[in-house]
Design a protein around this motif. Structure first.
Motif, PDB file in Angstrom:
ATOM      1  N   ILE A   1       0.838  -1.203   0.000  1.00  0.00           N
ATOM      2  CA  ILE A   1       0.000   0.000   0.000  1.00  0.00           C
ATOM      3  C   ILE A   1       0.872   1.252   0.000  1.00  0.00           C
ATOM      4  CG2 ILE A   1      -1.675   1.316   1.347  1.00  0.00           C
ATOM      5  CD1 ILE A   1      -2.805  -1.396   2.300  1.00  0.00           C
ATOM      6  N   VAL A   2       1.928   1.245   0.828  1.00  0.00           N
ATOM      7  CA  VAL A   2       2.819   2.406   0.900  1.00  0.00           C
ATOM      8  C   VAL A   2       3.522   2.624  -0.431  1.00  0.00           C
ATOM      9  CG1 VAL A   2       4.955   3.273   1.945  1.00  0.00           C
ATOM     10  CG2 VAL A   2       3.172   2.316   3.393  1.00  0.00           C
ATOM     11  N   TYR A   3       4.063   1.560  -1.015  1.00  0.00           N
ATOM     12  CA  TYR A   3       4.793   1.707  -2.281  1.00  0.00           C
ATOM     13  C   TYR A   3       3.865   2.205  -3.389  1.00  0.00           C
ATOM     14  CZ  TYR A   3       7.905   0.888  -6.191  1.00  0.00           C
ATOM     15  OH  TYR A   3       8.678   1.069  -7.306  1.00  0.00           O
ATOM     16  N   ALA A   4       2.635   1.686  -3.419  1.00  0.00           N
ATOM     17  CA  ALA A   4       1.700   2.090  -4.470  1.00  0.00           C
ATOM     18  C   ALA A   4       1.336   3.568  -4.380  1.00  0.00           C
ATOM     19  CB  ALA A   4       0.435   1.234  -4.393  1.00  0.00           C
ATOM     20  N   ARG A   5       1.529   4.179  -3.195  1.00  0.00           N
ATOM     21  CA  ARG A   5       1.194   5.592  -3.013  1.00  0.00           C
ATOM     22  C   ARG A   5       2.397   6.519  -3.178  1.00  0.00           C
ATOM     23  NH1 ARG A   5      -3.714   6.785  -0.795  1.00  0.00           N
ATOM     24  NH2 ARG A   5      -5.037   5.004  -0.286  1.00  0.00           N
ATOM     25  N   MET A   6       3.579   5.948  -3.429  1.00  0.00           N
ATOM     26  CA  MET A   6       4.748   6.795  -3.633  1.00  0.00           C
ATOM     27  C   MET A   6       4.629   7.555  -4.949  1.00  0.00           C
ATOM     28  SD  MET A   6       7.922   4.346  -2.487  1.00  0.00           S
ATOM     29  CE  MET A   6       7.936   3.514  -0.909  1.00  0.00           C
ATOM     30  N   LYS A   7       5.021   8.817  -4.927  1.00  0.00           N
ATOM     31  CA  LYS A   7       5.002   9.616  -6.140  1.00  0.00           C
ATOM     32  C   LYS A   7       6.242   9.303  -6.971  1.00  0.00           C
ATOM     33  CE  LYS A   7       2.296  13.508  -4.351  1.00  0.00           C
ATOM     34  NZ  LYS A   7       1.142  13.233  -5.223  1.00  0.00           N
TER      35      LYS A   7
END
Length: 334
Positions: free
Chosen positions: A146-152
């Motif tokens: 989830i965190v990686y998918a939200r990285m810009k």
């Protein structure tokens, strides 16, 4: 205070690891550990300053079995929805199987203990250890996915690679169309315009290669025909990445790649790109909410399988501990 200090140290380590390369699952382990110690530290501070606070914490802990049962019910319901909407397949059964397992495993463990046989008690202990281990691994995977998918994304890509998935009747279905629309979004915002490489071969139930159908959609949606280069031989994600990287390089696009897939698939694609030595960032497109539980479980199973030797070694101490407990029970006087 020691817990909070440890949380701060782990948060700093996470920031350093993420800056060095965000495409590592160990980043998620450090992140989850930092969050855990932060929660423990905050609870300790509040318990020391607010009378009765610890009873509230105990109440929350007491509700954990109920929360687990609710999770099991949700997964069973989701599994039924997946079968209804997506058809019968092993991947679509995962959330149903996981939900049933949440209800069945505790019952199985209790029945084993009630036999009062040392080997059965040992099996119950091993079941508990392995369930706990893979439960923690799944939390780490899910949290960092989830965190990686939200990285810009930080790069202005030379090429945008769109990972393929099954086409239906020669056309792109909604799941794949979501990826292509995300790629078009990146393409329209980038300057100079990147090369778009839709990648995917022809599966046994497909009338033509996925890459060709995807390229057709991209051009019809406004991408310049000269900016779209289909790859139509890949049979899996690794080949998607490798063949697309070679195509990009052969057309003078040797800089960083932007890989587009669905949000649930982002982390595994990123881990794989790092393993293959490909300079790439991976971004995700939206996915129907009912599809996500099974999709994340499928990705988790795939990652476990890709690192099966490591996880087998990690489980050996639990097997050893179970053997010691079993022998201890067997040697204890009646």
């Amino acid at each position: 205070m020691p817990s909070l200090i440890l949380a701060i140290i782990l948060a700093a380590v996470y920031a350093l690891l993420r800056r060095r390369d965000p495409r590592m699952l160990r980043n998620g382990l450090v992140l989850v550990a930092a969050c855990w110690f932060a929660i423990v530290g905050i609870v300790e501070l509040l318990a020391a300053r607010l009378p009765g606070f610890e009873w509230g914490v105990l109440g929350v802990i007491a509700l954990t079995p109920l929360a687990v049962m609710v999770l099991g019910g949700f997964l069973v319901a989701n599994g039924v929805a997946m079968l209804r909407n997506e058809g019968k397949s092993l991947g679509n059964l995962l959330s149903l199987v996981a939900g049933v397992a949440i209800f069945a495993l505790p019952v199985m463990a209790v029945l084993l203990v009630l036999t009062l046989k040392p080997i059965a008690i040992g099996l119950a202990a091993l079941l508990f250890f392995l369930s706990s281990y893979f439960g923690v691994v799944f939390v780490v995977f899910l949290a960092y996915a989830i965190v990686y998918a939200r990285m810009k994304p930080q790069t202005n890509p030379d090429a945008v690679v769109v990972l393929g998935s099954q086409i239906i009747n020669g056309s792109v279905p909604p799941l794949l169309r979501s990826r292509l629309d995300k790629a078009l979004e990146v393409y329209r915002c980038a300057s100079p315009a990147p090369l778009i490489i839709p990648t995917g071969g022809q599966g046994p139930n497909e009338s033509r290669p996925e890459g060709e159908a995807m390229a057709e959609y991209l051009i019809s949606a406004g991408a310049g025909e000269a900016d779209v280069l289909a790859e139509s031989k890949a049979e899996n994600t690794a080949q998607n990445l490798l063949f697309a990287a070679k195509l990009a390089s052969s057309h003078g696009r040797s800089g960083p790649l932007m890989v587009v897939t669905n949000n649930y698939h982002v982390l595994r694609a990123a881990l794989l790109s790092r393993k293959l030595g490909i300079d790439a960032e991976v971004i995700g497109s939206p996915t129907a909410l009912y599809f996500l539980p099974s999709a994340f479980l499928r990705e988790f199973v795939a990652i476990i399988n890709e690192h099966r030797v490591l996880h087998a070694l990690m489980c050996l101490p639990f097997v050893g501990l179970t053997a010691v407990l079993t022998l201890t029970v067997m040697s204890a006087p009646l």
